[in-house]
Design a protein around this motif. Structure first.
Motif, PDB file in Angstrom:
ATOM      1  N   GLU A 104       0.823  -1.213   0.000  1.00 34.65           N
ATOM      2  CA  GLU A 104       0.000   0.000   0.000  1.00 34.65           C
ATOM      3  C   GLU A 104       0.857   1.263   0.000  1.00 34.65           C
ATOM      4  N   VAL A 105       0.275   2.349  -0.508  1.00 35.75           N
ATOM      5  CA  VAL A 105       0.946   3.646  -0.540  1.00 35.75           C
ATOM      6  C   VAL A 105       0.229   4.642   0.360  1.00 35.75           C
ATOM      7  N   ASP A 106       0.923   5.728   0.614  1.00 35.28           N
ATOM      8  CA  ASP A 106       0.383   6.832   1.415  1.00 35.28           C
ATOM      9  C   ASP A 106      -0.417   7.767   0.513  1.00 35.28           C
ATOM     10  N   LYS A 107      -1.558   8.236   0.971  1.00 31.57           N
ATOM     11  CA  LYS A 107      -2.456   9.044   0.143  1.00 31.57           C
ATOM     12  C   LYS A 107      -1.875  10.416  -0.177  1.00 31.57           C
ATOM     13  N   ILE A 108      -1.001  10.927   0.684  1.00 34.67           N
ATOM     14  CA  ILE A 108      -0.457  12.271   0.481  1.00 34.67           C
ATOM     15  C   ILE A 108       0.780  12.248  -0.411  1.00 34.67           C
ATOM     16  N   SER A 109       1.719  11.366  -0.101  1.00 38.53           N
ATOM     17  CA  SER A 109       2.983  11.336  -0.840  1.00 38.53           C
ATOM     18  C   SER A 109       2.929  10.460  -2.090  1.00 38.53           C
ATOM     19  N   PHE A 110       1.936   9.567  -2.171  1.00 36.81           N
ATOM     20  CA  PHE A 110       1.798   8.580  -3.251  1.00 36.81           C
ATOM     21  C   PHE A 110       2.853   7.467  -3.161  1.00 36.81           C
ATOM     22  N   ASN A 111       3.699   7.494  -2.154  1.00 38.00           N
ATOM     23  CA  ASN A 111       4.792   6.528  -2.007  1.00 38.00           C
ATOM     24  C   ASN A 111       4.454   5.448  -0.992  1.00 38.00           C
ATOM     25  N   LEU A 112       5.296   4.408  -0.944  1.00 36.85           N
ATOM     26  CA  LEU A 112       5.084   3.322   0.019  1.00 36.85           C
ATOM     27  C   LEU A 112       4.754   3.855   1.407  1.00 36.85           C
ATOM     28  N   ASP A 113       3.726   3.295   2.009  1.00 39.06           N
ATOM     29  CA  ASP A 113       3.347   3.643   3.379  1.00 39.06           C
ATOM     30  C   ASP A 113       4.114   2.727   4.334  1.00 39.06           C
ATOM     31  N   PRO A 114       5.074   3.267   5.083  1.00 44.45           N
ATOM     32  CA  PRO A 114       5.877   2.408   5.973  1.00 44.45           C
ATOM     33  C   PRO A 114       5.031   1.631   6.971  1.00 44.45           C
ATOM     34  N   GLU A 115       3.917   2.227   7.407  1.00 46.20           N
ATOM     35  CA  GLU A 115       3.085   1.571   8.412  1.00 46.20           C
ATOM     36  C   GLU A 115       2.349   0.357   7.861  1.00 46.20           C
ATOM     37  N   LYS A 116       2.255   0.267   6.538  1.00 43.64           N
ATOM     38  CA  LYS A 116       1.551  -0.864   5.917  1.00 43.64           C
ATOM     39  C   LYS A 116       2.508  -1.949   5.414  1.00 43.64           C
ATOM     40  N   LEU A 117       3.809  -1.739   5.582  1.00 44.74           N
ATOM     41  CA  LEU A 117       4.768  -2.745   5.126  1.00 44.74           C
ATOM     42  C   LEU A 117       4.636  -4.082   5.863  1.00 44.74           C
ATOM     43  N   PRO A 118       4.349  -4.086   7.176  1.00 47.70           N
ATOM     44  CA  PRO A 118       4.185  -5.394   7.846  1.00 47.70           C
ATOM     45  C   PRO A 118       3.096  -6.258   7.217  1.00 47.70           C
ATOM     46  N   GLN A 119       2.029  -5.637   6.727  1.00 48.57           N
ATOM     47  CA  GLN A 119       0.950  -6.413   6.115  1.00 48.57           C
ATOM     48  C   GLN A 119       1.386  -7.026   4.784  1.00 48.57           C
ATOM     49  N   ALA A 120       2.230  -6.293   4.049  1.00 48.79           N
ATOM     50  CA  ALA A 120       2.758  -6.859   2.805  1.00 48.79           C
ATOM     51  C   ALA A 120       3.714  -8.003   3.106  1.00 48.79           C
ATOM     52  N   LEU A 121       4.556  -7.809   4.103  1.00 50.66           N
ATOM     53  CA  LEU A 121       5.495  -8.862   4.491  1.00 50.66           C
ATOM     54  C   LEU A 121       4.735 -10.110   4.933  1.00 50.66           C
ATOM     55  N   ALA A 122       3.692  -9.908   5.706  1.00 49.36           N
ATOM     56  CA  ALA A 122       2.898 -11.044   6.188  1.00 49.36           C
ATOM     57  C   ALA A 122       2.219 -11.772   5.038  1.00 49.36           C
ATOM     58  N   ALA A 123       1.741 -11.026   4.041  1.00 49.07           N
ATOM     59  CA  ALA A 123       1.082 -11.654   2.897  1.00 49.07           C
ATOM     60  C   ALA A 123       2.047 -12.547   2.132  1.00 49.07           C
ATOM     61  N   GLY A 124       3.280 -12.060   1.972  1.00 45.91           N
ATOM     62  CA  GLY A 124       4.274 -12.867   1.281  1.00 45.91           C
ATOM     63  C   GLY A 124       4.668 -14.099   2.063  1.00 45.91           C
ATOM     64  N   LYS A 125       4.876 -13.919   3.342  1.00 44.71           N
ATOM     65  CA  LYS A 125       5.273 -15.055   4.178  1.00 44.71           C
ATOM     66  C   LYS A 125       4.171 -16.100   4.266  1.00 44.71           C
ATOM     67  N   SER A 126       2.916 -15.657   4.331  1.00 47.96           N
ATOM     68  CA  SER A 126       1.813 -16.616   4.410  1.00 47.96           C
ATOM     69  C   SER A 126       1.701 -17.445   3.136  1.00 47.96           C
ATOM     70  N   ALA A 127       2.251 -16.898   2.041  1.00 50.05           N
ATOM     71  CA  ALA A 127       2.272 -17.645   0.778  1.00 50.05           C
ATOM     72  C   ALA A 127       3.528 -18.496   0.646  1.00 50.05           C
ATOM     73  N   GLY A 128       4.342 -18.520   1.706  1.00 47.73           N
ATOM     74  CA  GLY A 128       5.540 -19.344   1.709  1.00 47.73           C
ATOM     75  C   GLY A 128       6.694 -18.775   0.905  1.00 47.73           C
ATOM     76  N   ILE A 129       6.699 -17.454   0.724  1.00 46.69           N
ATOM     77  CA  ILE A 129       7.717 -16.811  -0.110  1.00 46.69           C
ATOM     78  C   ILE A 129       8.861 -16.298   0.765  1.00 46.69           C
ATOM     79  N   ASP A 130      10.074 -16.530   0.317  1.00 50.09           N
ATOM     80  CA  ASP A 130      11.267 -15.994   0.967  1.00 50.09           C
ATOM     81  C   ASP A 130      11.460 -14.556   0.495  1.00 50.09           C
TER      82      ASP A 130
END
Length: 377
Positions: A104-130
């Motif tokens: 996910e991105v931040d609505k103001i900067s249009f760039n990666l939202d640091p606070e949402k990075l854990p959810q992306a990491l979790a999605a990848g790990k739950s799919a068994g991805i290194d």
């Protein structure tokens, strides 16, 4: 009144004499590939970035691909990347046989939202991805929050690439783009803030090993010479003609960045209370590759674009469809948050003309035409 979305003609009048003289020198020595102008350009780029290795290449996409080669990305590994970006940011991951995980991105900067990075990491790990890395993007000219993103990367043992195709020349709390990640990549596509007259790009890093691999892979994985191949590589060289153009443009680059900021300031004043205008984080500068507004909820964007076109105002939409909804990428993992900000931005963003040569009366016409379009669309 004629308004250019990006005015390269006005820019060319300032540098044409130097470009033509440089072309004459090139024609005289005939080193069309990896001529002496390449090393001279890389030295000048180093003056902007302040990093040890400044490596020119054939395009911004190839810059990203070479960076992934330098970081030794392996097939099947995962890389977190925003979905609200140009295709190249995710494309290179897939080309390497690796897996993009859309964040996910931040609505103001249009760039990666640091606070949402854990959810992306979790999605990848739950799919068994290194998961091994993150590609951030300095979208539209403003660097991402690489302080927070870098902290997250280090805490999770990930490397970090700054896709600075649109943000070369910007700074983050006094640090120039080039110093904000393990590896930084930029594009010299003609429409970029620092653009050539054809394709081109560059990679920046302080890591000697990564730089060695990139230089090797840039010329077919060469070893001591181009006929000794020590790894799988590609053809990724910048041609000498583009180095001539970029050298001339670097003479006026700092001045153009000032004019871009002035144009952004005028837009902000003209459009205050009309639409959501882009704003910079404290201590951050932008190269203002694009000026992207957000239209009010319920706006008919197509009708607004048509109305503006009828008034002689060109527009563009960056980006109407997020990467995770593009057919080639639809099967890749997506952050557990389902990217609501990304989806909203895709529906409401609109880019207005932006370049260093925008005149005050042109911007006044753009603003008044936009107000009329919003009132009638």
């Amino acid at each position: 009144m004629s308004i250019a979305f990006i005015d390269l003609k006005a820019q060319q009048t300032r540098i044409r004499d130097k470009v033509e003289a440089g072309f004459q020198t090139l024609l005289d020595h005939g080193a069309y590939i990896m001529g002496p102008e390449i090393a001279a350009l890389e030295t000048r780029l180093g003056e902007w970035t302040g990093v040890a290795h400044n490596i020119s290449c054939s395009s911004g996409t190839d810059a990203l691909l070479l960076a992934l080669m330098g970081l030794e990305l392996q097939p099947g590994q995962g890389v977190i990347v925003p979905s609200f970006t140009f295709a190249a940011s995710a494309e290179v991951i897939s080309v390497m046989g690796a897996i993009p995980i859309f964040a996910e991105v931040d609505k103001i900067s249009f760039n990666l939202d640091p606070e949402k990075l854990p959810q992306a990491l979790a999605a990848g790990k739950s799919a068994g991805i290194d998961i091994v890395g993150i590609i951030g993007v300095g979208l539209f000219g403003q660097p991402a929050n690489y302080t927070a993103i870098g902290n997250f990367a280090r805490e999770n043992g990930l490397w970090l690439i700054d896709d600075a195709a649109q943000s070369f020349g910007a700074t983050w709390h006094g640090k120039p783009v080039g110093q904000l990640a393990n590896v930084t990549c930029t594009s010299f596509f003609p429409a970029k803030p620092l653009g050539a007259y054809g394709d081109g790009g560059a990679i920046f890093t302080n890591d000697d090993k990564i730089a060695e691999i990139i230089r090797s892979c840039r010329v077919h994985g060469m070893g001591r010479d181009k006929y000794e191949n020590i790894r799988i590589g590609m053809t990724g060289r910048l041609d000498t003609m583009q180095a001539v153009v970029l050298d001339a443009k670097l003479d006026i680059f700092a001045d153009e960045l000032v004019h871009r900021q002035n144009a952004a300031n005028r837009y902000a004043a003209l459009l205050e209370g009309v639409v959501s205008t882009p704003s910079l984080a404290a201590g951050v500068t932008s190269s203002w590759a694009q000026y992207v507004i957000q239209l009010p909820q319920g706006s008919n964007r197509d009708a607004i674009c048509k109305s503006l076109a009828n008034s002689g105002v060109p527009t563009a939409i960056y980006y109407p469809v997020p990467m995770h909804r593009q057919p080639p990428y639809a099967h890749y993992p997506v952050s557990a948050c389902n990217l609501p900000v990304t989806m909203d931005l895709c529906d409401h963003v609109l880019a207005l003309p932006m370049h260093p040569y925008l005149e005050t009366d042109q911007q006044a016409l753009i603003a008044s035409s936009l107000k009329d379009a919003l009132a009638t669309a």
